[in-house]
Structure formats: structure tokens, C-alpha cells
Design a protein around this motif. Structure first.
Motif, PDB file in Angstrom:
ATOM      1  N   CYS A 186       0.834  -1.205   0.000  1.00  0.00           N
ATOM      2  CA  CYS A 186       0.000   0.000   0.000  1.00  0.00           C
ATOM      3  C   CYS A 186       0.871   1.258   0.000  1.00  0.00           C
ATOM      4  N   GLN A 187       1.932   1.245   0.790  1.00  0.00           N
ATOM      5  CA  GLN A 187       2.845   2.389   0.789  1.00  0.00           C
ATOM      6  C   GLN A 187       3.435   2.605  -0.595  1.00  0.00           C
ATOM      7  N   ARG A 188       3.835   1.511  -1.232  1.00  0.00           N
ATOM      8  CA  ARG A 188       4.426   1.616  -2.562  1.00  0.00           C
ATOM      9  C   ARG A 188       3.415   2.162  -3.563  1.00  0.00           C
ATOM     10  N   GLU A 189       2.196   1.677  -3.493  1.00  0.00           N
ATOM     11  CA  GLU A 189       1.147   2.156  -4.398  1.00  0.00           C
ATOM     12  C   GLU A 189       0.865   3.634  -4.165  1.00  0.00           C
ATOM     13  N   LEU A 190       0.780   4.031  -2.906  1.00  0.00           N
ATOM     14  CA  LEU A 190       0.513   5.425  -2.562  1.00  0.00           C
ATOM     15  C   LEU A 190       1.593   6.338  -3.123  1.00  0.00           C
ATOM     16  N   PHE A 191       2.845   5.984  -2.891  1.00  0.00           N
ATOM     17  CA  PHE A 191       3.935   6.846  -3.340  1.00  0.00           C
ATOM     18  C   PHE A 191       4.071   6.836  -4.860  1.00  0.00           C
ATOM     19  N   GLN A 192       3.978   5.670  -5.458  1.00  0.00           N
ATOM     20  CA  GLN A 192       4.192   5.580  -6.902  1.00  0.00           C
ATOM     21  C   GLN A 192       3.159   6.373  -7.684  1.00  0.00           C
ATOM     22  N   HIS A 193       1.900   6.297  -7.282  1.00  0.00           N
ATOM     23  CA  HIS A 193       0.834   6.887  -8.087  1.00  0.00           C
ATOM     24  C   HIS A 193       0.351   8.248  -7.590  1.00  0.00           C
ATOM     25  N   SER A 194       0.527   8.537  -6.295  1.00  0.00           N
ATOM     26  CA  SER A 194      -0.104   9.734  -5.744  1.00  0.00           C
ATOM     27  C   SER A 194       0.844  10.752  -5.135  1.00  0.00           C
ATOM     28  N   VAL A 195       2.094  10.392  -4.899  1.00  0.00           N
ATOM     29  CA  VAL A 195       3.037  11.313  -4.275  1.00  0.00           C
ATOM     30  C   VAL A 195       4.215  11.640  -5.191  1.00  0.00           C
ATOM     31  N   LEU A 196       4.900  10.638  -5.651  1.00  0.00           N
ATOM     32  CA  LEU A 196       6.158  10.861  -6.362  1.00  0.00           C
ATOM     33  C   LEU A 196       6.013  11.565  -7.714  1.00  0.00           C
ATOM     34  N   PRO A 197       4.921  11.369  -8.469  1.00  0.00           N
ATOM     35  CA  PRO A 197       4.848  12.016  -9.785  1.00  0.00           C
ATOM     36  C   PRO A 197       4.913  13.550  -9.749  1.00  0.00           C
ATOM     37  N   TRP A 198       4.584  14.163  -8.625  1.00  0.00           N
ATOM     38  CA  TRP A 198       4.534  15.623  -8.577  1.00  0.00           C
ATOM     39  C   TRP A 198       5.368  16.228  -7.456  1.00  0.00           C
ATOM     40  N   LEU A 199       6.056  15.402  -6.679  1.00  0.00           N
ATOM     41  CA  LEU A 199       6.774  15.914  -5.508  1.00  0.00           C
ATOM     42  C   LEU A 199       7.878  16.899  -5.900  1.00  0.00           C
ATOM     43  N   ALA A 200       8.588  16.623  -6.989  1.00  0.00           N
ATOM     44  CA  ALA A 200       9.663  17.524  -7.414  1.00  0.00           C
ATOM     45  C   ALA A 200       9.104  18.863  -7.896  1.00  0.00           C
ATOM     46  N   ALA A 201       7.990  18.840  -8.604  1.00  0.00           N
ATOM     47  CA  ALA A 201       7.374  20.091  -9.070  1.00  0.00           C
ATOM     48  C   ALA A 201       6.889  20.924  -7.885  1.00  0.00           C
ATOM     49  N   TRP A 202       6.332  20.251  -6.899  1.00  0.00           N
ATOM     50  CA  TRP A 202       5.864  20.956  -5.695  1.00  0.00           C
ATOM     51  C   TRP A 202       7.037  21.592  -4.962  1.00  0.00           C
ATOM     52  N   ARG A 203       8.129  20.855  -4.832  1.00  0.00           N
ATOM     53  CA  ARG A 203       9.325  21.392  -4.176  1.00  0.00           C
ATOM     54  C   ARG A 203       9.802  22.662  -4.879  1.00  0.00           C
ATOM     55  N   TRP A 204       9.828  22.637  -6.201  1.00  0.00           N
ATOM     56  CA  TRP A 204      10.276  23.804  -6.961  1.00  0.00           C
ATOM     57  C   TRP A 204       9.377  25.002  -6.677  1.00  0.00           C
ATOM     58  N   SER A 205       8.074  24.774  -6.634  1.00  0.00           N
ATOM     59  CA  SER A 205       7.139  25.875  -6.397  1.00  0.00           C
ATOM     60  C   SER A 205       7.321  26.473  -5.011  1.00  0.00           C
ATOM     61  N   VAL A 206       7.516  25.616  -4.009  1.00  0.00           N
ATOM     62  CA  VAL A 206       7.746  26.134  -2.656  1.00  0.00           C
ATOM     63  C   VAL A 206       9.010  26.979  -2.631  1.00  0.00           C
ATOM     64  N   ALA A 207      10.076  26.492  -3.246  1.00  0.00           N
ATOM     65  CA  ALA A 207      11.333  27.240  -3.259  1.00  0.00           C
ATOM     66  C   ALA A 207      11.176  28.594  -3.950  1.00  0.00           C
ATOM     67  N   GLN A 208      10.361  28.633  -4.987  1.00  0.00           N
ATOM     68  CA  GLN A 208      10.179  29.870  -5.744  1.00  0.00           C
ATOM     69  C   GLN A 208       9.297  30.881  -5.024  1.00  0.00           C
TER      70      GLN A 208
END
Length: 250
Positions: A186-208
Motif C-alpha cells: 500500500c505504501q508503494r502504491e501510494l507513493f508511486q501513483h499519488s506522491v512521487l509524480p509531482w513531488l519535485a514540481a511541488w518542491r520547486w514551487s515552494v522554493a520559488q
């Protein structure tokens, strides 16, 4: 990577290491999800809270986030010691930043729910949120404000991951191998499909767009903890300037 290999990676941690990850992910969840009230800020000013992390300190983003958070809190604690009224004004600064970045009406600068990135034309209860809701239901996770906010809010998903670690620990203690595998899957499914695809984009936005070093620190810390935990689940980060992304480790 085969399931057998990822299962071994995910369950190779000791109970102590799992509990450390659970504590760190819960803190990240609260930093994102909780409104920074005066009381919350007073708790963040606890000496040493952001000096180290029980999990993920080998990740450079975790270390950078801690440095920003610790410096901001030390400076704020000194200001509050000199003038107690500063607690309220500093909390107001954080609330403004939190709203501007993460949850504000209209268009927050760094939206913190998966559907914004994965289903941009959908309503709050879009495809992504419903998929996450199904995972919550399967593992007994209760959303406080059901139907009033996105189920796929990053803070909620990190709190859910922390609960899954607790379930993993209980199942391991009972010798219930199938239940251990269920929580890891379940953890793997959660991260693969719902967290990891956009985490880097979110990080960039927070930094900006963050207005305070506190939330700049939150952005780095949350990203780093997500990356560190994803590695335990069998994913690796590709630090490509044009397309930063997570992939299954080979």
C-alpha cells in the motif's frame, strides 16, 4: 525490479528505524497540514526540534530543510524572548505564507494536493482523490474533514504513510507476514501513483514562492523525507534539470 527485491528492501529496516521514519513523516505531515497558529508556533520553537531528523539525514534536502527551519526558529525564539508579543506577529507571518503557498482560496502558489498536478481539470473529489480514499478505507485511515478538502493532500498522505508503518510494526510483531506485505504494498502504491509524480514540481514551487525561510525549509524537508522513504520502497530519484522524476530502482 521484482516484487521480491522491493519487499526485501522495504522490510529490511529494524523496528527502531521504522519508528524513526514514522516520527519524521508524522512531523512532515503536521508541518504541511496544520494551520500555524500561535500555539503551533510555540511548539515549533521547542529548543532542538529542527536540529536533526530521526530519519533521512543522509539526504541533502533533509539537511538543507533542517538548517533553514532551525535558523528561523532560533531567530524567532530570540525575538519572542525579547518581546512576547512577537509570537503572535511571527505566527501571523507563517499563516500568511501557509495560505499563500499551500491552501489559499483561488490559486495557491504551491498546491499541496495530488489532483492539482495529476487531474488538473477535476474537482476536489477527482480521480486521484478517489484512488487515495480507497487506500485509506482499506487500511482504516480516518480523514478529519471528509468531503471538505482533497483526500490526496500531501499532509494527509504522509500521515497515512506513518500509520501504515505503525501497522507494519504491529504485523511484524505478530509474525503476520501477509499483513506486513499488505502495508508495504500500500505504501508503494501510494507513493508511486499519488506522491512521487509531482513531488519535485511541488518542491520547486515552494522554493520559488515561499515568503519565509520556515516554509522554504518545510519544502526541502518534506521533499527530502519523501525521497528517503521512497528509496526504502524501491524508487530512486533522477535529478534531471529538465525532468526531475522518480523511477523504480534497477
Amino acid at each position: 525490479m521484482t516484487d521480491a527485491v522491493t519487499d526485501t528492501m522495504a522490510d529490511a529496516m529494524t523496528d527502531e528505524e521504522l519508528r524513526a521514519a514514522q516520527v519524521a513523516l508524522n512531523l512532515a505531515a503536521h508541518l504541511l497540514y496544520d494551520e500555524p497558529t500561535d500555539e503551533a508556533l510555540a511548539a515549533y520553537l521547542e529548543p532542538g526540534l529542527f536540529e536533526s531528523s530521526p530519519f533521512g539525514e543522509d539526504d541533502e534536502a533533509v539537511r538543507a530543510g533542517l538548517t533553514l527551519l532551525d535558523a528561523w526558529c532560533r531567530e524567532t525564539a530570540a525575538a519572542v524572548a525579547a518581546d512576547p508579543a512577537a509570537l503572535h506577529s511571527r505566527a501571523a507571518d507563517l499563516r500568511s505564507d501557509w495560505l499563500n503557498l499551500l491552501v489559499g482560496a483561488g490559486a495557491p502558489k504551491a498546491p499541496s494536493w495530488a489532483g492539482y498536478y495529476l487531474n488538473p481539470s477535476s474537482a476536489i473529489l477527482g480521480e486521484s482523490a478517489l484512488a487515495v480514499r480507497a487506500l485509506y478505507k482499506r487500511h482504516g485511515f480516518q480523514v478529519q474533514r471528509l468531503n471538505q478538502e482533497p483526500d490526496d493532500h500531501l499532509g494527509l498522505m504522509l500521515a497515512f504513510a506513518a500509520q501504515l508503518i505503525q501497522q507494519q510494526l504491529v504485523a511484524r510483531g505478530e509474525g503476520a507476514a501477509a499483513a506486513v506485505e499488505s502495508t508495504v504494498a500500500c505504501q508503494r502504491e501510494l507513493f508511486q501513483h499519488s506522491v512521487l509524480p509531482w513531488l519535485a514540481a511541488w518542491r520547486w514551487s515552494v522554493a520559488q514562492f515561499a515568503r519565509t525561510d520556515f516554509y522554504r525549509g518545510v519544502g526541502e524537508l518534506v521533499f527530502g523525507l519523501g525521497r528517503a522513504w521512497a528509496a526504502r520502497l524501491g524508487f530512486q530519484y533522477v535529478d534531471d534539470a529538465e525532468n526531475p522524476r522518480f523511477v523504480l530502482a534497477s
